[in-house]
Design a protein around this motif. Structure first.
Motif, PDB file in Angstrom:
ATOM      1  N   LYS A   1       0.825  -1.198   0.000  1.00 31.88           N
ATOM      2  CA  LYS A   1       0.000   0.000   0.000  1.00 31.88           C
ATOM      3  C   LYS A   1       0.867   1.259   0.000  1.00 31.88           C
ATOM      4  O   LYS A   1       1.921   1.291   0.635  1.00 31.88           O
ATOM      5  CB  LYS A   1      -0.916   0.008   1.221  1.00 31.88           C
ATOM      6  CG  LYS A   1      -2.005  -1.047   1.179  1.00 31.88           C
ATOM      7  CD  LYS A   1      -2.938  -0.901   2.377  1.00 31.88           C
ATOM      8  CE  LYS A   1      -4.064  -1.929   2.328  1.00 31.88           C
ATOM      9  NZ  LYS A   1      -5.005  -1.749   3.466  1.00 31.88           N
TER      10      LYS A   1
ATOM     11  N   THR B   1      -0.889   7.646   2.647  1.00 29.39           N
ATOM     12  CA  THR B   1      -2.120   8.421   2.472  1.00 29.39           C
ATOM     13  C   THR B   1      -1.794   9.910   2.473  1.00 29.39           C
ATOM     14  O   THR B   1      -0.952  10.373   3.248  1.00 29.39           O
ATOM     15  CB  THR B   1      -3.109   8.103   3.608  1.00 29.39           C
ATOM     16  OG1 THR B   1      -3.541   6.749   3.475  1.00 29.39           O
ATOM     17  CG2 THR B   1      -4.320   9.023   3.566  1.00 29.39           C
TER      18      THR B   1
ATOM     19  N   MET C   1      -7.243   0.128 -12.580  1.00 28.39           N
ATOM     20  CA  MET C   1      -8.266   0.622 -11.673  1.00 28.39           C
ATOM     21  C   MET C   1      -9.404  -0.375 -11.591  1.00 28.39           C
ATOM     22  O   MET C   1      -9.613  -1.182 -12.507  1.00 28.39           O
ATOM     23  CB  MET C   1      -8.799   1.982 -12.149  1.00 28.39           C
ATOM     24  CG  MET C   1      -7.764   3.079 -12.055  1.00 28.39           C
ATOM     25  SD  MET C   1      -8.438   4.725 -12.404  1.00 28.39           S
ATOM     26  CE  MET C   1      -8.685   4.612 -14.163  1.00 28.39           C
TER      27      MET C   1
ATOM     28  N   GLY D   1     -13.594  -0.761  -9.782  1.00 21.89           N
ATOM     29  CA  GLY D   1     -14.679  -0.095  -9.083  1.00 21.89           C
ATOM     30  C   GLY D   1     -14.710   1.389  -9.413  1.00 21.89           C
ATOM     31  O   GLY D   1     -13.750   1.945  -9.936  1.00 21.89           O
TER      32      GLY D   1
ATOM     33  N   SER E   1     -14.073   8.805  -7.174  1.00 22.05           N
ATOM     34  CA  SER E   1     -13.334   7.921  -6.277  1.00 22.05           C
ATOM     35  C   SER E   1     -13.220   6.548  -6.922  1.00 22.05           C
ATOM     36  O   SER E   1     -14.232   5.994  -7.362  1.00 22.05           O
ATOM     37  CB  SER E   1     -14.041   7.800  -4.921  1.00 22.05           C
ATOM     38  OG  SER E   1     -13.365   6.892  -4.069  1.00 22.05           O
ATOM     39  N   ARG E   2     -11.989   6.010  -6.986  1.00 17.77           N
ATOM     40  CA  ARG E   2     -11.781   4.704  -7.609  1.00 17.77           C
ATOM     41  C   ARG E   2     -10.678   3.939  -6.905  1.00 17.77           C
ATOM     42  O   ARG E   2      -9.719   4.522  -6.379  1.00 17.77           O
ATOM     43  CB  ARG E   2     -11.406   4.849  -9.087  1.00 17.77           C
ATOM     44  CG  ARG E   2     -12.489   5.452  -9.958  1.00 17.77           C
ATOM     45  CD  ARG E   2     -12.277   5.116 -11.414  1.00 17.77           C
ATOM     46  NE  ARG E   2     -12.426   3.691 -11.673  1.00 17.77           N
ATOM     47  CZ  ARG E   2     -12.374   3.143 -12.890  1.00 17.77           C
ATOM     48  NH1 ARG E   2     -12.167   3.918 -13.948  1.00 17.77           N
ATOM     49  NH2 ARG E   2     -12.516   1.852 -13.051  1.00 17.77           N
ATOM     50  N   GLY E   3     -10.798   2.612  -6.908  1.00 23.05           N
ATOM     51  CA  GLY E   3      -9.695   1.781  -6.461  1.00 23.05           C
ATOM     52  C   GLY E   3      -8.610   1.777  -7.518  1.00 23.05           C
ATOM     53  O   GLY E   3      -8.895   1.852  -8.718  1.00 23.05           O
TER      54      GLY E   3
ATOM     55  N   ASN F   1      -0.651  -1.498  -4.456  1.00 24.17           N
ATOM     56  CA  ASN F   1      -2.009  -1.985  -4.707  1.00 24.17           C
ATOM     57  C   ASN F   1      -2.903  -1.575  -3.541  1.00 24.17           C
ATOM     58  O   ASN F   1      -2.461  -0.930  -2.591  1.00 24.17           O
ATOM     59  CB  ASN F   1      -2.034  -3.501  -4.921  1.00 24.17           C
ATOM     60  CG  ASN F   1      -1.456  -4.273  -3.747  1.00 24.17           C
ATOM     61  OD1 ASN F   1      -1.279  -3.714  -2.650  1.00 24.17           O
ATOM     62  ND2 ASN F   1      -1.150  -5.542  -3.959  1.00 24.17           N
ATOM     63  N   GLU F   2      -4.164  -1.933  -3.629  1.00 21.28           N
ATOM     64  CA  GLU F   2      -5.124  -1.709  -2.548  1.00 21.28           C
ATOM     65  C   GLU F   2      -5.139  -0.272  -2.044  1.00 21.28           C
ATOM     66  O   GLU F   2      -4.992  -0.009  -0.853  1.00 21.28           O
ATOM     67  CB  GLU F   2      -4.853  -2.677  -1.391  1.00 21.28           C
ATOM     68  CG  GLU F   2      -5.019  -4.137  -1.775  1.00 21.28           C
ATOM     69  CD  GLU F   2      -4.792  -5.060  -0.590  1.00 21.28           C
ATOM     70  OE1 GLU F   2      -4.714  -4.568   0.542  1.00 21.28           O
ATOM     71  OE2 GLU F   2      -4.697  -6.278  -0.819  1.00 21.28           O
ATOM     72  N   CYS F   3      -5.294   0.668  -2.976  1.00 15.18           N
ATOM     73  CA  CYS F   3      -5.438   2.051  -2.561  1.00 15.18           C
ATOM     74  C   CYS F   3      -6.628   2.674  -3.277  1.00 15.18           C
ATOM     75  O   CYS F   3      -7.165   2.115  -4.234  1.00 15.18           O
ATOM     76  CB  CYS F   3      -4.165   2.850  -2.829  1.00 15.18           C
ATOM     77  SG  CYS F   3      -3.767   3.086  -4.568  1.00 15.18           S
ATOM     78  N   THR F   4      -7.043   3.821  -2.800  1.00 18.66           N
ATOM     79  CA  THR F   4      -8.156   4.553  -3.396  1.00 18.66           C
ATOM     80  C   THR F   4      -7.676   5.945  -3.770  1.00 18.66           C
ATOM     81  O   THR F   4      -6.939   6.580  -3.004  1.00 18.66           O
ATOM     82  CB  THR F   4      -9.332   4.665  -2.410  1.00 18.66           C
ATOM     83  OG1 THR F   4      -9.777   3.351  -2.059  1.00 18.66           O
ATOM     84  CG2 THR F   4     -10.482   5.423  -3.032  1.00 18.66           C
TER      85      THR F   4
ATOM     86  N   GLY G   1      -4.122   5.056   1.278  1.00 18.29           N
ATOM     87  CA  GLY G   1      -3.407   3.792   1.256  1.00 18.29           C
ATOM     88  C   GLY G   1      -3.198   3.254   2.655  1.00 18.29           C
ATOM     89  O   GLY G   1      -4.153   2.990   3.387  1.00 18.29           O
TER      90      GLY G   1
END
Length: 457
Positions: free
Chosen positions: A237, A240, A384, A386, A397-399, A415-418, A456
């Motif tokens: 991750k 943020t 990306m 979602g 807002s997207r993954g 990975n696994e962040c927005t 993240g």
């Protein structure tokens, strides 16, 4: 029988089907009608472990009919072409239309609005070589898989595919329009995996062309799938905060897709567009053009006329950063007091609606690496998933997954962040690289966006 004879016979059958549908609609009581007849042929081959994994083949013709009765409309479709079934379809469509709500904006084009073209001559949107056989497609898929597996660190190939489709269509309407064309598509793709368990990562490469001769070699596609996958090993991750984000050219077209959705006349007419008040206003940085060109030879979304028989043409959606107009079909144009932009598309069971064909965004002068260096610290997004987009406000807002940048250099995969922001603000800060690729429906380079939020670790 030659390939041209086969094509001519199929075209004649489709034209006859469309005309039979119109005749049935008139007898059933329709005021106006248009008919769509489509014949398609496709083959898809998947291989795994050096052997055939799955094969699909489809071949058939389908018909669709839209009728208009007193400002009401209805659509029906079917795959049975005998006269009794067609008569029943037309009667059902008219009965459905009489129960539909009235919309005074509905109606076919006036004859003097119709474009002069009735075929796709010169557009080269159908490969004129013989269709590939299943054996030839399997060979392409096997070569793709072998090239992927040849790269050290690839544990398996989840899928390697080669596919082909050819589609012929004919549109006819009670206003006198009658025209058709065919389209072909060749695709090669691979999905690779590295690592195991919780450390497993995957990525892919895929290429699609109208003409097989324009496709990259399968080995090139396989190696690219492997390289992308190996680069993702050890993903974690990101931090943020608020950072610049570079949308790689693999995903940058999605940003323009949101803009194109917001300037679609259907959304504007409903008031459900975050750009509904932006006509003749800046929506991109000065110097940026967004051009639609439905007449580019050998391009995937080219077409000689739209689904309402209007001539297609090149147009600027955005010129020098300024929004020039909406994307309109006849009905949405009437609702907004404007002329159609020749942008109607329809399916067998749906009425026409506005859509976009080939688009291209002005490229910048810097390379992708130059933009990464300019970022200092931030995120490069390569995939990306979602989406949460507010159609009215443009909140976004997207993954996401990609690579973290430190000191202007790629530091590690993430990975696994927005990622989040507001599309109106995001688009006004765009900086474009010079790496747009040809042959795409959307020719969009990598795009740097300032000041988005990354969530993240």
């Amino acid at each position: 029988m030659s390939g041209n004879d086969t094509h001519d016979n199929a075209t004649t059958k489709l034209r006859n089907l469309a005309e039979v549908l119109l005749d049935a609609a008139r007898r059933a009581g329709a005021d106006q009608a248009d008919a769509l007849a489509i014949r398609g042929h496709s083959i898809s081959i998947d291989v795994r472990g050096g052997a055939l994994e799955h094969a699909d083949s489809a071949d058939g013709a389908e018909i669709g009919l839209r009728v208009l009765v007193g400002g009401r409309q209805a659509c029906v479709s079917g795959s049975d072409h005998d006269q009794a079934t067609i008569d029943a379809m037309a009667s059902r469509a008219v009965a459905m239309a009489r129960e539909a709500p009235v919309d005074d904006m509905l109606g076919l084009a006036d004859p003097d609005q119709l474009g002069p073209r009735r075929d796709a001559q010169g557009l080269q949107i159908a490969d004129d070589l013989p269709d590939p056989t299943p054996a030839e497609l399997q060979d392409l898929a096997l070569r793709t898989e072998a090239a992927t597996l040849s790269q050290p660190g690839i544990s398996q190939v989840e899928a390697a595919n080669a596919s082909f489709s050819r589609r012929q269509l004919w549109i006819a309407a009670s206003n006198g329009f009658s025209g058709g064309y065919e389209r072909s598509t060749h695709v090669i793709s691979a999905v690779a995996i590295t690592g195991e368990g919780l450390g497993m990562e995957r990525d892919y490469a895929a290429e699609s062309r109208v003409w097989a001769s324009d496709l990259p070699q399968p080995e090139e596609i396989g190696r690219l799938a492997a390289e992308r996958t190996l680069a993702r090993a050890g993903s974690r991750k990101p931090p943020t905060g608020a950072f610049p984000i570079l949308f790689d050219r693999r995903v940058s077209a999605s940003l323009l897709g949101h803009l194109l959705g917001a300037v679609n006349g259907a959304a504007v007419a409903r008031g459900a567009s975050w750009l509904r008040d932006a006509l003749d206003q800046p929506v991109l940085p000065a110097g940026m053009d967004l051009i639609e060109d439905p007449l580019k030879p050998r391009y995937p979304a080219s077409r000689p006329f739209d689904a309402e028989g209007l001539e297609t043409r090149s147009r600027a959606i955005v010129r020098d950063g300024i929004l020039q107009g909406w994307t309109l079909d006849l009905a949405t144009g009437r609702k907004l007091g404007m002329a159609s932009t020749g942008s109607a598309a329809r399916g067998l069971t749906s009425a026409p609606s506005p859509t976009i064909s080939n688009i291209a965004l002005t490229s910048g002068r810097q390379s992708r690496d130059d933009l990464v260096a300019d970022m200092g610290r931030g995120l490069v997004v390569t995939s990306m998933l979602g989406a949460s987009i507010n159609d009215t406000t443009g909140d976004y807002s997207r993954g996401a997954a990609g690579f973290w940048v430190e000191n202007g250099q790629i530091a590690y995969p993430v990975n696994e962040c927005t990622i989040a922001g507001n599309l109106r603000d995001m688009l006004m800060t765009l900086r474009a690289a010079n790496d747009a690729l040809p042959w795409r429906t959307a020719e969009v380079p990598s795009l740097l966006v300032e000041g988005m939020t990354v969530a993240g670790a």
